[in-house]
Design a protein around this motif. Structure first.
Motif, PDB file in Angstrom:
ATOM      1  N   LEU A   1      50.607  32.323  18.552  1.00 59.66           N
ATOM      2  CA  LEU A   1      49.474  33.192  18.806  1.00 59.66           C
ATOM      3  C   LEU A   1      49.041  33.052  20.257  1.00 59.66           C
ATOM      4  O   LEU A   1      49.130  31.964  20.836  1.00 59.66           O
ATOM      5  N   PRO A   2      48.533  34.132  20.853  1.00 61.59           N
ATOM      6  CA  PRO A   2      48.007  34.030  22.217  1.00 61.59           C
ATOM      7  C   PRO A   2      46.811  33.067  22.262  1.00 61.59           C
ATOM      8  O   PRO A   2      46.047  32.966  21.300  1.00 61.59           O
ATOM      9  N   LYS A   3      46.668  32.387  23.403  1.00 60.93           N
ATOM     10  CA  LYS A   3      45.573  31.439  23.603  1.00 60.93           C
ATOM     11  C   LYS A   3      44.709  31.923  24.756  1.00 60.93           C
ATOM     12  O   LYS A   3      45.186  32.633  25.642  1.00 60.93           O
ATOM     13  N   ILE A   4      43.457  31.475  24.728  1.00 61.98           N
ATOM     14  CA  ILE A   4      42.533  31.727  25.824  1.00 61.98           C
ATOM     15  C   ILE A   4      41.474  30.628  25.773  1.00 61.98           C
ATOM     16  O   ILE A   4      41.249  30.037  24.713  1.00 61.98           O
ATOM     17  N   ALA A   5      40.871  30.355  26.899  1.00 62.94           N
ATOM     18  CA  ALA A   5      39.739  29.420  26.946  1.00 62.94           C
ATOM     19  C   ALA A   5      38.563  30.158  27.566  1.00 62.94           C
ATOM     20  O   ALA A   5      38.742  30.995  28.460  1.00 62.94           O
TER      21      ALA A   5
ATOM     22  N   ASN B   1      49.749  37.612  33.634  1.00 64.18           N
ATOM     23  CA  ASN B   1      49.566  38.870  32.905  1.00 64.18           C
ATOM     24  C   ASN B   1      48.227  38.876  32.166  1.00 64.18           C
ATOM     25  O   ASN B   1      47.516  39.883  32.153  1.00 64.18           O
ATOM     26  N   GLN B   2      47.884  37.753  31.539  1.00 64.73           N
ATOM     27  CA  GLN B   2      46.609  37.643  30.839  1.00 64.73           C
ATOM     28  C   GLN B   2      45.454  37.767  31.831  1.00 64.73           C
ATOM     29  O   GLN B   2      44.463  38.435  31.558  1.00 64.73           O
ATOM     30  N   LYS B   3      45.597  37.164  32.997  1.00 64.85           N
ATOM     31  CA  LYS B   3      44.569  37.256  34.043  1.00 64.85           C
ATOM     32  C   LYS B   3      44.341  38.714  34.438  1.00 64.85           C
ATOM     33  O   LYS B   3      43.205  39.195  34.482  1.00 64.85           O
ATOM     34  N   LYS B   4      45.404  39.415  34.709  1.00 64.52           N
ATOM     35  CA  LYS B   4      45.312  40.821  35.124  1.00 64.52           C
ATOM     36  C   LYS B   4      44.672  41.665  34.027  1.00 64.52           C
ATOM     37  O   LYS B   4      43.789  42.489  34.294  1.00 64.52           O
ATOM     38  N   GLU B   5      45.084  41.459  32.791  1.00 66.29           N
ATOM     39  CA  GLU B   5      44.547  42.239  31.680  1.00 66.29           C
ATOM     40  C   GLU B   5      43.043  41.998  31.514  1.00 66.29           C
ATOM     41  O   GLU B   5      42.269  42.941  31.343  1.00 66.29           O
ATOM     42  N   ILE B   6      42.609  40.754  31.590  1.00 66.89           N
ATOM     43  CA  ILE B   6      41.181  40.444  31.432  1.00 66.89           C
ATOM     44  C   ILE B   6      40.381  41.000  32.604  1.00 66.89           C
ATOM     45  O   ILE B   6      39.289  41.563  32.401  1.00 66.89           O
ATOM     46  N   GLU B   7      40.888  40.895  33.808  1.00 62.73           N
ATOM     47  CA  GLU B   7      40.177  41.464  34.961  1.00 62.73           C
ATOM     48  C   GLU B   7      39.998  42.972  34.802  1.00 62.73           C
ATOM     49  O   GLU B   7      38.927  43.514  35.113  1.00 62.73           O
TER      50      GLU B   7
ATOM     51  N   ILE C   1      42.060  41.159  15.989  1.00 58.37           N
ATOM     52  CA  ILE C   1      40.995  41.254  17.000  1.00 58.37           C
ATOM     53  C   ILE C   1      41.649  41.366  18.373  1.00 58.37           C
ATOM     54  O   ILE C   1      42.485  40.540  18.747  1.00 58.37           O
ATOM     55  N   SER C   2      41.279  42.395  19.089  1.00 58.01           N
ATOM     56  CA  SER C   2      41.910  42.645  20.387  1.00 58.01           C
ATOM     57  C   SER C   2      41.341  41.740  21.475  1.00 58.01           C
ATOM     58  O   SER C   2      40.213  41.232  21.368  1.00 58.01           O
ATOM     59  N   LEU C   3      42.107  41.590  22.529  1.00 55.83           N
ATOM     60  CA  LEU C   3      41.631  40.837  23.685  1.00 55.83           C
ATOM     61  C   LEU C   3      40.397  41.520  24.268  1.00 55.83           C
ATOM     62  O   LEU C   3      39.439  40.849  24.664  1.00 55.83           O
TER      63      LEU C   3
ATOM     64  N   ASN D   1      34.673  41.355  25.466  1.00 52.07           N
ATOM     65  CA  ASN D   1      33.361  41.985  25.313  1.00 52.07           C
ATOM     66  C   ASN D   1      32.378  41.035  24.619  1.00 52.07           C
ATOM     67  O   ASN D   1      31.244  40.850  25.081  1.00 52.07           O
ATOM     68  N   ILE D   2      32.806  40.414  23.540  1.00 53.39           N
ATOM     69  CA  ILE D   2      31.932  39.483  22.817  1.00 53.39           C
ATOM     70  C   ILE D   2      31.538  38.317  23.722  1.00 53.39           C
ATOM     71  O   ILE D   2      30.373  37.912  23.747  1.00 53.39           O
ATOM     72  N   HIS D   3      32.479  37.794  24.469  1.00 57.04           N
ATOM     73  CA  HIS D   3      32.151  36.684  25.366  1.00 57.04           C
ATOM     74  C   HIS D   3      31.117  37.114  26.409  1.00 57.04           C
ATOM     75  O   HIS D   3      30.149  36.397  26.677  1.00 57.04           O
ATOM     76  N   LEU D   4      31.292  38.285  26.978  1.00 55.49           N
ATOM     77  CA  LEU D   4      30.376  38.748  28.022  1.00 55.49           C
ATOM     78  C   LEU D   4      28.960  38.978  27.499  1.00 55.49           C
ATOM     79  O   LEU D   4      27.989  38.733  28.219  1.00 55.49           O
ATOM     80  N   ILE D   5      28.826  39.443  26.260  1.00 57.63           N
ATOM     81  CA  ILE D   5      27.481  39.735  25.744  1.00 57.63           C
ATOM     82  C   ILE D   5      26.811  38.542  25.069  1.00 57.63           C
ATOM     83  O   ILE D   5      25.630  38.610  24.748  1.00 57.63           O
ATOM     84  N   THR D   6      27.546  37.445  24.861  1.00 56.76           N
ATOM     85  CA  THR D   6      26.942  36.297  24.171  1.00 56.76           C
ATOM     86  C   THR D   6      26.619  35.133  25.103  1.00 56.76           C
ATOM     87  O   THR D   6      26.281  34.042  24.632  1.00 56.76           O
ATOM     88  N   HIS D   7      26.735  35.347  26.388  1.00 56.57           N
ATOM     89  CA  HIS D   7      26.234  34.375  27.362  1.00 56.57           C
ATOM     90  C   HIS D   7      25.757  35.152  28.585  1.00 56.57           C
ATOM     91  O   HIS D   7      25.939  36.358  28.676  1.00 56.57           O
TER      92      HIS D   7
END
Length: 173
Positions: free
Chosen positions: A6-10, A94-100, A59-61, A66-72
């Motif tokens: 599974l994809p990971k993120i912190a 690739n993950q960096k570019k997609e999140i940006e 659950i999409s990236l 979005n959830i992270h941005l609105i909960t802090h």
């Protein structure tokens, strides 16, 4: 049996008790661990954060971002920002570019500029056992009732399809 990768993120933002509770409550999110994360170069000092794995078909990236941005406080340079960095720690370019790109697309939902950064993940140190799964072990403690329960109630209103309502320790209104 082949174990699914599974994809990971912190994620870093607010208190890791809050962040852990929010993301532990989501369908499609697995292996949420709270602790301290560091990045590279000028960002090697540790700050409170969580790591997680997720199933993109559940659950999409974009939803996670979005959830992270609105909960802090993702638009605030407050006095605790060194302890509570507003960050996505990523495992690939690739993950960096997609999140940006997702952050840029979501900016129109905010009245102030999003300050959240995207940095490479470097190292994770887990919290002490007594603090893990803090909210779900202590939902009636004043800190939890004051800071975490309102975030989960807001998520129920905004992202009801992504919430594991069976897990929530209070009445769902």
């Amino acid at each position: 049996m082949i174990k699914e990768q599974l994809p990971k993120i912190a994620l870093g933002g607010g208190c890791h008790w809050c962040t852990e509770a929010v993301f532990s409550s989501l369908l499609g999110v697995y292996n949420v661990e709270q602790g301290f994360v560091s990045s590279t170069r000028d960002n090697t000092n540790f700050s409170e954060a969580i790591t997680l794995k997720y199933k993109p078909e559940i659950i999409s990236l974009k939803t996670l971002v979005n959830i992270h941005l609105i909960t802090h406080k993702s638009t605030s340079y407050h006095s605790f920002r060194k302890k509570y960095r507003s960050l996505f720690y990523v495992y690939s370019s690739n993950q960096k570019k997609e999140i940006e790109e997702i952050i840029i697309a979501l900016q129109s939902n905010f009245t102030k500029p999003i300050i959240t950064k995207v940095h490479p993940f470097s190292e994770f140190k887990p919290s002490k056992e007594e603090f893990k799964n803090y909210y779900y072990n202590n939902p009636n403690k004043p800190f939890c009732k004051t800071y975490i329960t309102p975030k989960l109630q807001m998520l129920l209103r905004t992202f009801s399809k992504q919430i594991n309502t069976k897990k929530l320790p209070y009445e769902k209104h």
